[in-house]
Design an enzyme around this catalytic site. Structure first.
Site, short mmCIF file in Angstrom:
data_model
loop_
_atom_site.label_atom_id
_atom_site.label_comp_id
_atom_site.label_asym_id
_atom_site.label_seq_id
_atom_site.Cartn_x
_atom_site.Cartn_y
_atom_site.Cartn_z
CG ASP A 140 -1.79 1.23 1.31
OD1 ASP A 140 -2.89 1.23 0.73
OD2 ASP A 140 -1.36 2.21 1.94
CG HIS A 168 -3.09 3.10 -2.90
ND1 HIS A 168 -2.99 4.25 -2.15
CD2 HIS A 168 -2.82 3.47 -4.18
CE1 HIS A 168 -2.67 5.26 -2.95
NE2 HIS A 168 -2.56 4.82 -4.18
CG ASP A 169 -3.69 -2.85 0.93
OD1 ASP A 169 -3.32 -3.42 -0.10
OD2 ASP A 169 -2.96 -2.71 1.92
CB ILE A 170 -9.65 0.17 1.51
CG1 ILE A 170 -9.12 -0.32 2.88
CG2 ILE A 170 -11.17 0.24 1.54
CD1 ILE A 170 -9.54 -1.73 3.24
CB ALA A 173 -10.83 -4.30 -1.12
#
Length: 382
Positions: A140, A168-170, A173
């Protein structure tokens, strides 16, 4: 009893850490059957991230609810055959291997679609499956740097700052969720599966719509601006006598009400520097000084009450514990309690979308490592 929206969808989750597990958690919340495939030995790397409850990672449990779990060593042919049998029964397969690894393991899209032509195969990676950076390791924080988001975050004259959450991860997702559901609708209509390539960088970069408008339109670069808005003032956090509050008097009507009825500074309406929103934004630093000189004379509660009474958007800047204890957050059921068969009563985050007919549901806690190995193999006749 209400049927959940994704009841009947089977998802094979071959992901770990955050982006992939968050995606499959949401699908599971909405009724999809999610089978989490963890590497053997060891399982999801998040299992080794604290804090722990009797040796189990609370971080793992937070994003792996509503899933069953099986442990497989995909370098072993016998375990790979178990995965192949699972894929034959599935609608969706999601993985977050580095590009090329799935092909080496013979679990890439081309291989799996031979077993199940209708499979929806979603790859989540740092930089995507194409491009010169595709083989780079992508966490991230690296994505925040490459997307430009870190450079535009922080105080005006300070260093670039990482966004407080793994944004960025979320973002990846959420992109994967909407992409899988779009592909699933197409599959329901046509029977066709397809391949989806999602990257952390692309996903959050796509959120920078106002910044892109300024850059493409006039060549403007987004700047670090603390809590301030890039094009409106007053619209930021301000210091009070005992803390900080947020004020969004971002149009002329709100500005006039703010001057007259909140801070009692009618002379600001005659000040040429503050005559229009554009001029206030141009002189935002001086405006901040003037506003804070007034706000420091009373408490946050005093000013928030006045702002609320006059219909001016405003609010507190909470610490996380204050957020968790706020009456509105609790009444919106954003904190759930559930019973874990091993650890008793635990808390987790609730569901952000409230559906009238197909509500999300917490039906099972995160699986222990390999908890459903025998159960799932038996269902496959193995």
């Amino acid at each position: 009893m209400m049927t959940q929206a994704l009841s009947g969808m089977r998802v094979i989750d071959a992901t770990q850490i955050l982006a992939g597990p968050y995606c499959t958690m949401v699908l599971g919340d909405m009724g999809a059957e999610v089978i989490k495939v963890e590497k053997s030995p060891g399982g999801d790397d998040t299992r080794r991230m604290g804090p722990y409850i009797d040796g189990e990672s609370h971080m793992f449990m937070m994003v792996n609810r509503n899933k069953r779990g099986i442990c497989l060593n995909l370098k072993e042919e016998e375990d790979k055959q178990v995965l192949y049998e699972l894929v034959k029964t599935a609608d969706v397969f999601i993985e977050n291997f580095r590009p090329g690894v799935a092909a080496k393991l013979k679990i890439d899209y081309e291989t799996l679609k031979e077993l199940n032509p209708g499979i929806i195969y979603c790859s989540i990676s740092g930089y995507g499956q194409t491009g010169p950076y595709r083989n780079k390791g992508g966490f991230d924080i690296m994505a925040q740097g490459l997307s430009g988001i870190m450079d535009m975050t922080g105080e005006k004259d300070g260093k670039p700052v990482k966004v407080g959450i793994a944004i960025h991860d979320i973002a990846a997702a959420q992109t994967a969720i909407q992409s899988v559901l779009t592909a699933y609708i197409h599959k329901l209509k046509s029977g066709e599966g397809q391949y989806i390539d999602v990257s952390l960088v692309d996903s959050a970069l796509a959120w920078t719509v106002w910044e892109a408008a300024a850059y493409f339109g006039e060549g403007q670069l987004p700047k670090r601006n603390g809590t301030a808005h890039r094009a409106a003032a007053p619209y930021q956090g301000y210091a009070t006598g005992d803390g900080f509050i947020l004020i969004g008097a971002a149009n002329q009507k709100l500005w006039e009400k703010f001057c007259l009825y909140v801070v009692d500074q009618p002379q600001w309406l005659e000040d040429e520097r503050y005559a229009t929103n554009s001029l206030r934004n141009e002189h935002a630093l001086q405006l901040e000084v003037d506003i804070e000189n007034v706000l420091r004379t009373h408490s946050s509660a005093h000013w928030l009450a006045l702002l609320e009474d006059n219909g001016i958007p405003s609010g507190p800047i909470y610490s996380y514990d204050q957020t968790m204890n706020d009456q509105h957050i609790q009444e919106r059921e954003m904190i759930l309690e559930y019973e874990h068969h091993q650890f008793g009563t635990l808390k987790t985050l609730g569901f952000p979308a409230k559906y009238s007919q197909t509500p999300a549901k917490l039906s099972k806690p995160a699986p222990r490592l390999g908890e459903h190995n025998e159960e799932i193999r038996a269902e496959l006749g193995l």
